[in-house]
Scaffold this motif. Structure first.
Motif, short mmCIF file in Angstrom:
data_model
loop_
_atom_site.label_atom_id
_atom_site.label_comp_id
_atom_site.label_asym_id
_atom_site.label_seq_id
_atom_site.Cartn_x
_atom_site.Cartn_y
_atom_site.Cartn_z
N ARG A 1 25.69 -2.29 84.96
CA ARG A 1 26.54 -2.37 83.77
C ARG A 1 26.89 -3.82 83.45
O ARG A 1 26.81 -4.25 82.29
CB ARG A 1 27.81 -1.57 84.03
CG ARG A 1 28.97 -1.81 83.05
CD ARG A 1 30.13 -0.90 83.44
NE ARG A 1 31.34 -1.11 82.67
CZ ARG A 1 32.36 -1.88 83.06
NH1 ARG A 1 32.27 -2.52 84.23
NH2 ARG A 1 33.43 -2.02 82.31
N PRO B 1 17.48 9.95 85.36
CA PRO B 1 18.34 9.41 84.31
C PRO B 1 19.47 8.57 84.90
O PRO B 1 19.91 8.79 86.03
CB PRO B 1 18.89 10.66 83.62
CG PRO B 1 18.82 11.72 84.68
CD PRO B 1 17.62 11.42 85.51
N VAL B 2 19.92 7.61 84.13
CA VAL B 2 21.03 6.75 84.53
C VAL B 2 22.03 6.72 83.38
O VAL B 2 21.65 6.47 82.23
CB VAL B 2 20.55 5.31 84.83
CG1 VAL B 2 21.74 4.40 85.10
CG2 VAL B 2 19.60 5.31 86.02
N ALA B 3 23.29 6.99 83.68
CA ALA B 3 24.35 6.97 82.66
C ALA B 3 25.29 5.81 82.96
O ALA B 3 25.72 5.61 84.11
CB ALA B 3 25.12 8.28 82.66
N TYR B 4 25.61 5.03 81.92
CA TYR B 4 26.54 3.92 82.08
C TYR B 4 27.97 4.39 81.80
O TYR B 4 28.18 5.35 81.05
CB TYR B 4 26.17 2.78 81.14
CG TYR B 4 24.92 2.04 81.55
CD1 TYR B 4 24.93 1.16 82.63
CD2 TYR B 4 23.72 2.20 80.85
CE1 TYR B 4 23.79 0.47 83.02
CE2 TYR B 4 22.58 1.52 81.23
CZ TYR B 4 22.61 0.66 82.31
OH TYR B 4 21.48 -0.01 82.70
N THR C 1 17.15 -1.49 76.55
CA THR C 1 17.91 -0.56 77.38
C THR C 1 19.15 -0.06 76.65
O THR C 1 19.97 -0.86 76.18
CB THR C 1 18.32 -1.23 78.70
OG1 THR C 1 17.16 -1.65 79.40
CG2 THR C 1 19.11 -0.27 79.57
N SER C 2 19.31 1.23 76.56
CA SER C 2 20.49 1.81 75.92
C SER C 2 21.72 1.59 76.79
O SER C 2 21.66 1.80 78.00
CB SER C 2 20.29 3.31 75.68
OG SER C 2 21.51 3.93 75.36
N ALA D 1 31.61 4.76 80.13
CA ALA D 1 31.84 4.97 78.70
C ALA D 1 32.08 3.69 77.93
O ALA D 1 31.71 3.58 76.76
CB ALA D 1 33.00 5.93 78.51
N VAL E 1 24.17 3.48 76.78
CA VAL E 1 24.74 4.81 76.98
C VAL E 1 24.04 5.49 78.15
O VAL E 1 24.64 5.72 79.21
CB VAL E 1 24.63 5.67 75.71
CG1 VAL E 1 25.26 7.05 75.94
CG2 VAL E 1 25.32 4.97 74.54
N THR E 2 22.78 5.84 77.96
CA THR E 2 21.97 6.43 79.04
C THR E 2 20.57 5.86 78.97
O THR E 2 20.08 5.49 77.90
CB THR E 2 21.88 7.97 78.91
OG1 THR E 2 21.28 8.30 77.65
CG2 THR E 2 23.25 8.61 79.03
N THR E 3 19.93 5.80 80.11
CA THR E 3 18.55 5.33 80.17
C THR E 3 17.86 6.07 81.31
O THR E 3 18.42 6.97 81.92
CB THR E 3 18.50 3.80 80.36
OG1 THR E 3 17.14 3.35 80.24
CG2 THR E 3 19.05 3.39 81.72
N THR F 1 30.74 0.81 78.33
CA THR F 1 29.59 -0.09 78.27
C THR F 1 29.09 -0.24 76.84
O THR F 1 28.80 -1.35 76.37
CB THR F 1 28.45 0.43 79.17
OG1 THR F 1 28.96 0.70 80.48
CG2 THR F 1 27.34 -0.60 79.28
#
Length: 300
Positions: free
Chosen positions: A137, A170-173, A157-158, A175, A160-162, A177
């Motif tokens: 992050r 999946p990888v979630a950042y 790179t999003s 909120a 939010v999620t990538t 970010t």
């Protein structure tokens, strides 16, 4: 031939019929689907290929640049090499790691590329190459902040999620970010008018838009080795965080400098030690008296 996306063939741009067939297909895509431009993300010649007639491999560099120059290259890219400065293409540094080292290296490269006559530069994709595990992050946000103080921002790179392409997971950042990332984009948007002026200057006489601080302050030898600050045009000193932490030292050149974050005027010719830079802050300073400074101070 093989390339990063598998096996492919190269269109022989030295063959007029092949070139016309290829460009005809591109224009059909533009007409049928409203495509604005293309990212020519590969080479125009491979050493395993044969040339046409008396052409040399080096001739294909010009053939490729001339061909792509016939298309709208605003916001689209070309993979090319030394010698294409006159075309004014957008140029980015080669793929970078998704780490603090990758961020720092990408910025060094962009500064060098810009000073070598390619003023329309950007880093590698914000966050680094997606062939590696996604950035943290902090790296992603700091990369976006650094890119906001360059001529262009290049996103991938999003925030939010990538997906981690090395594992397929999946990888979630967190909120916030996306908000921090969007703030960096808004900062860049505030520079639009100023950057347009710098673009016009670069087209006129080749002055790099992003440049080492010593370009503007050659007598201040502190900046002979400073690679984490740069000038964006004559009026903005960029000093983003490009390593872990929430504070950094900032070397200020001589003169008076307006700090958009504290709304204070700082005397230059000294170093600001442990300047506070939490994750929502991108350190920068406006050079009072330089062309464009009043508009920058009002907008930032």
């Amino acid at each position: 031939m093989t390339w990063w996306n598998g096996t492919a063939g190269i269109i022989d741009l030295g063959n007029p019929q092949a070139r016309d067939w290829y460009t005809g297909n591109l224009r059909k895509l533009m007409a049928d689907y409203g495509v604005d431009g293309f990212k020519f993300d590969t080479r125009f010649f491979d050493d395993r290929c044969a040339t046409t007639g008396t052409l040399t491999p080096q001739d294909y560099q010009k053939l490729g640049a001339d061909m792509t120059d016939a298309f709208d290259q605003q916001g689209a890219g070309i993979r090319t090499h030394w010698g294409s400065q006159r075309y004014g293409f957008v140029i980015r540094a080669v793929d970078a790691d998704t780490t603090w080292d990758g961020l720092r290296t990408s910025l060094r490269r962009a500064s060098a590329i810009s000073a070598n006559g390619y003023p329309f530069v950007e880093t590698d994709m914000i966050g680094g190459s997606n062939s590696m595990p996604p950035p943290s992050r902090e790296v992603l946000v700091r990369w976006a902040q650094a890119a906001s103080l360059m001529p262009l921002m290049y996103a991938s790179t999003s925030p939010v999620t990538t997906v981690d392409t090395t594992t397929g997971k999946p990888v979630a950042y967190p909120a916030d970010t996306a908000k921090l990332y969007a703030d960096a984009v808004r900062t860049h948007a505030k520079l639009a008018g100023y950057l347009k002026t710098q673009v016009q200057q670069a087209v006129k006489d080749g002055t790099p838009i992003m440049r080492p601080v010593y370009f503007d302050f050659p007598a201040d030898h502190r900046f002979d080795t400073v690679d984490d600050e740069w000038m964006l045009g004559p009026a903005l000193l960029a000093a983003p965080m490009i390593k872990a932490g929430t504070a950094r030292d900032i070397a200020l050149p001589s003169g008076l400098w307006f700090d958009p974050h504290t709304k204070r005027v700082e005397l230059g010719g000294r170093t600001l030690h442990d300047y506070a830079a939490p994750l929502d802050t991108t350190p920068m300073f406006v050079r009072i008296g330089a062309p464009g400074w009043t508009d920058l101070a009002a907008r930032l």
